[in-house]
Scaffold this motif. Sequence first.
Motif, PDB file in Angstrom:
ATOM      1  N   ARG A 167      11.206  -2.410 -17.610  1.00 52.55           N
ATOM      2  CA  ARG A 167      11.136  -1.738 -16.311  1.00 52.55           C
ATOM      3  C   ARG A 167      11.432  -0.249 -16.451  1.00 52.55           C
ATOM      4  O   ARG A 167      10.768   0.585 -15.845  1.00 52.55           O
ATOM      5  CB  ARG A 167      12.114  -2.377 -15.328  1.00 52.55           C
ATOM      6  N   ALA A 168      12.425   0.088 -17.268  1.00 56.29           N
ATOM      7  CA  ALA A 168      12.768   1.498 -17.484  1.00 56.29           C
ATOM      8  C   ALA A 168      11.612   2.238 -18.155  1.00 56.29           C
ATOM      9  O   ALA A 168      11.305   3.386 -17.796  1.00 56.29           O
ATOM     10  CB  ALA A 168      14.026   1.604 -18.333  1.00 56.29           C
ATOM     11  N   GLU A 186      -6.340   7.578 -13.017  1.00 58.24           N
ATOM     12  CA  GLU A 186      -4.904   7.816 -12.970  1.00 58.24           C
ATOM     13  C   GLU A 186      -4.290   7.206 -11.715  1.00 58.24           C
ATOM     14  O   GLU A 186      -3.189   6.655 -11.764  1.00 58.24           O
ATOM     15  CB  GLU A 186      -4.605   9.308 -13.051  1.00 58.24           C
ATOM     16  N   LYS A 187      -4.997   7.286 -10.601  1.00 58.97           N
ATOM     17  CA  LYS A 187      -4.494   6.666  -9.364  1.00 58.97           C
ATOM     18  C   LYS A 187      -4.395   5.154  -9.516  1.00 58.97           C
ATOM     19  O   LYS A 187      -3.417   4.537  -9.082  1.00 58.97           O
ATOM     20  CB  LYS A 187      -5.397   7.017  -8.193  1.00 58.97           C
ATOM     21  N   LEU A 188      -5.404   4.547 -10.167  1.00 54.29           N
ATOM     22  CA  LEU A 188      -5.361   3.106 -10.396  1.00 54.29           C
ATOM     23  C   LEU A 188      -4.233   2.735 -11.363  1.00 54.29           C
ATOM     24  O   LEU A 188      -3.576   1.709 -11.197  1.00 54.29           O
ATOM     25  CB  LEU A 188      -6.705   2.618 -10.941  1.00 54.29           C
ATOM     26  N   SER A 189      -4.003   3.592 -12.352  1.00 49.87           N
ATOM     27  CA  SER A 189      -2.906   3.348 -13.297  1.00 49.87           C
ATOM     28  C   SER A 189      -1.562   3.406 -12.593  1.00 49.87           C
ATOM     29  O   SER A 189      -0.667   2.593 -12.869  1.00 49.87           O
ATOM     30  CB  SER A 189      -2.936   4.371 -14.432  1.00 49.87           C
ATOM     31  N   ILE A 190      -1.399   4.365 -11.695  1.00 49.76           N
ATOM     32  CA  ILE A 190      -0.156   4.483 -10.932  1.00 49.76           C
ATOM     33  C   ILE A 190       0.073   3.229 -10.096  1.00 49.76           C
ATOM     34  O   ILE A 190       1.181   2.680 -10.074  1.00 49.76           O
ATOM     35  CB  ILE A 190      -0.181   5.755 -10.056  1.00 49.76           C
ATOM     36  N   GLU A 191      -0.962   2.745  -9.440  1.00 53.99           N
ATOM     37  CA  GLU A 191      -0.827   1.535  -8.629  1.00 53.99           C
ATOM     38  C   GLU A 191      -0.521   0.323  -9.497  1.00 53.99           C
ATOM     39  O   GLU A 191       0.281  -0.538  -9.121  1.00 53.99           O
ATOM     40  CB  GLU A 191      -2.090   1.296  -7.805  1.00 53.99           C
ATOM     41  N   ALA A 192      -1.140   0.241 -10.685  1.00 55.75           N
ATOM     42  CA  ALA A 192      -0.871  -0.878 -11.595  1.00 55.75           C
ATOM     43  C   ALA A 192       0.578  -0.832 -12.084  1.00 55.75           C
ATOM     44  O   ALA A 192       1.239  -1.876 -12.172  1.00 55.75           O
ATOM     45  CB  ALA A 192      -1.826  -0.836 -12.775  1.00 55.75           C
ATOM     46  N   LEU A 193       1.081   0.355 -12.403  1.00 54.51           N
ATOM     47  CA  LEU A 193       2.470   0.489 -12.843  1.00 54.51           C
ATOM     48  C   LEU A 193       3.431   0.074 -11.741  1.00 54.51           C
ATOM     49  O   LEU A 193       4.422  -0.618 -11.992  1.00 54.51           O
ATOM     50  CB  LEU A 193       2.763   1.919 -13.293  1.00 54.51           C
ATOM     51  N   LYS A 194       3.143   0.483 -10.513  1.00 51.30           N
ATOM     52  CA  LYS A 194       4.000   0.102  -9.388  1.00 51.30           C
ATOM     53  C   LYS A 194       4.002  -1.407  -9.191  1.00 51.30           C
ATOM     54  O   LYS A 194       5.040  -2.004  -8.905  1.00 51.30           O
ATOM     55  CB  LYS A 194       3.539   0.803  -8.110  1.00 51.30           C
ATOM     56  N   THR A 195       2.842  -2.039  -9.378  1.00 53.61           N
ATOM     57  CA  THR A 195       2.747  -3.486  -9.242  1.00 53.61           C
ATOM     58  C   THR A 195       3.540  -4.184 -10.334  1.00 53.61           C
ATOM     59  O   THR A 195       4.267  -5.161 -10.068  1.00 53.61           O
ATOM     60  CB  THR A 195       1.274  -3.924  -9.299  1.00 53.61           C
ATOM     61  N   MET A 196       3.423  -3.688 -11.570  1.00 53.71           N
ATOM     62  CA  MET A 196       4.183  -4.299 -12.669  1.00 53.71           C
ATOM     63  C   MET A 196       5.683  -4.135 -12.470  1.00 53.71           C
ATOM     64  O   MET A 196       6.454  -5.061 -12.747  1.00 53.71           O
ATOM     65  CB  MET A 196       3.762  -3.671 -14.000  1.00 53.71           C
ATOM     66  N   ILE A 197       6.096  -2.979 -11.974  1.00 55.73           N
ATOM     67  CA  ILE A 197       7.522  -2.740 -11.730  1.00 55.73           C
ATOM     68  C   ILE A 197       8.038  -3.676 -10.642  1.00 55.73           C
ATOM     69  O   ILE A 197       9.126  -4.243 -10.762  1.00 55.73           O
ATOM     70  CB  ILE A 197       7.780  -1.261 -11.384  1.00 55.73           C
ATOM     71  N   SER A 198       7.253  -3.874  -9.595  1.00 57.51           N
ATOM     72  CA  SER A 198       7.705  -4.780  -8.535  1.00 57.51           C
ATOM     73  C   SER A 198       7.760  -6.222  -9.031  1.00 57.51           C
ATOM     74  O   SER A 198       8.655  -6.984  -8.640  1.00 57.51           O
ATOM     75  CB  SER A 198       6.819  -4.664  -7.302  1.00 57.51           C
TER      76      SER A 198
END
Length: 62
Positions: A19-20, A40-52
């Motif tokens: 997570r870190a 990059e926008k899709l990557s940001i959304e994917a990272l947010k989904t993985m973090i959640s």
Amino acid sequence: MNTPIRNVSSFTDALKARRAHLAGLLTLLDVKKEKSNEIEKLSIEALKTMISALDSQLKKRN
């Protein structure tokens, strides 16, 4: 072949470390969010989904 059984605390530590790491990547991408392209926008959304998803796994472990 049997997989080794992980200690609960080591697995939790691994989830926290992942997570870190993802949060660090998200910080790097968010810096230039206003100038980011579609990938990059899709990557940001994917990272947010993985973090959640990691947050929900960590919540179940506590």
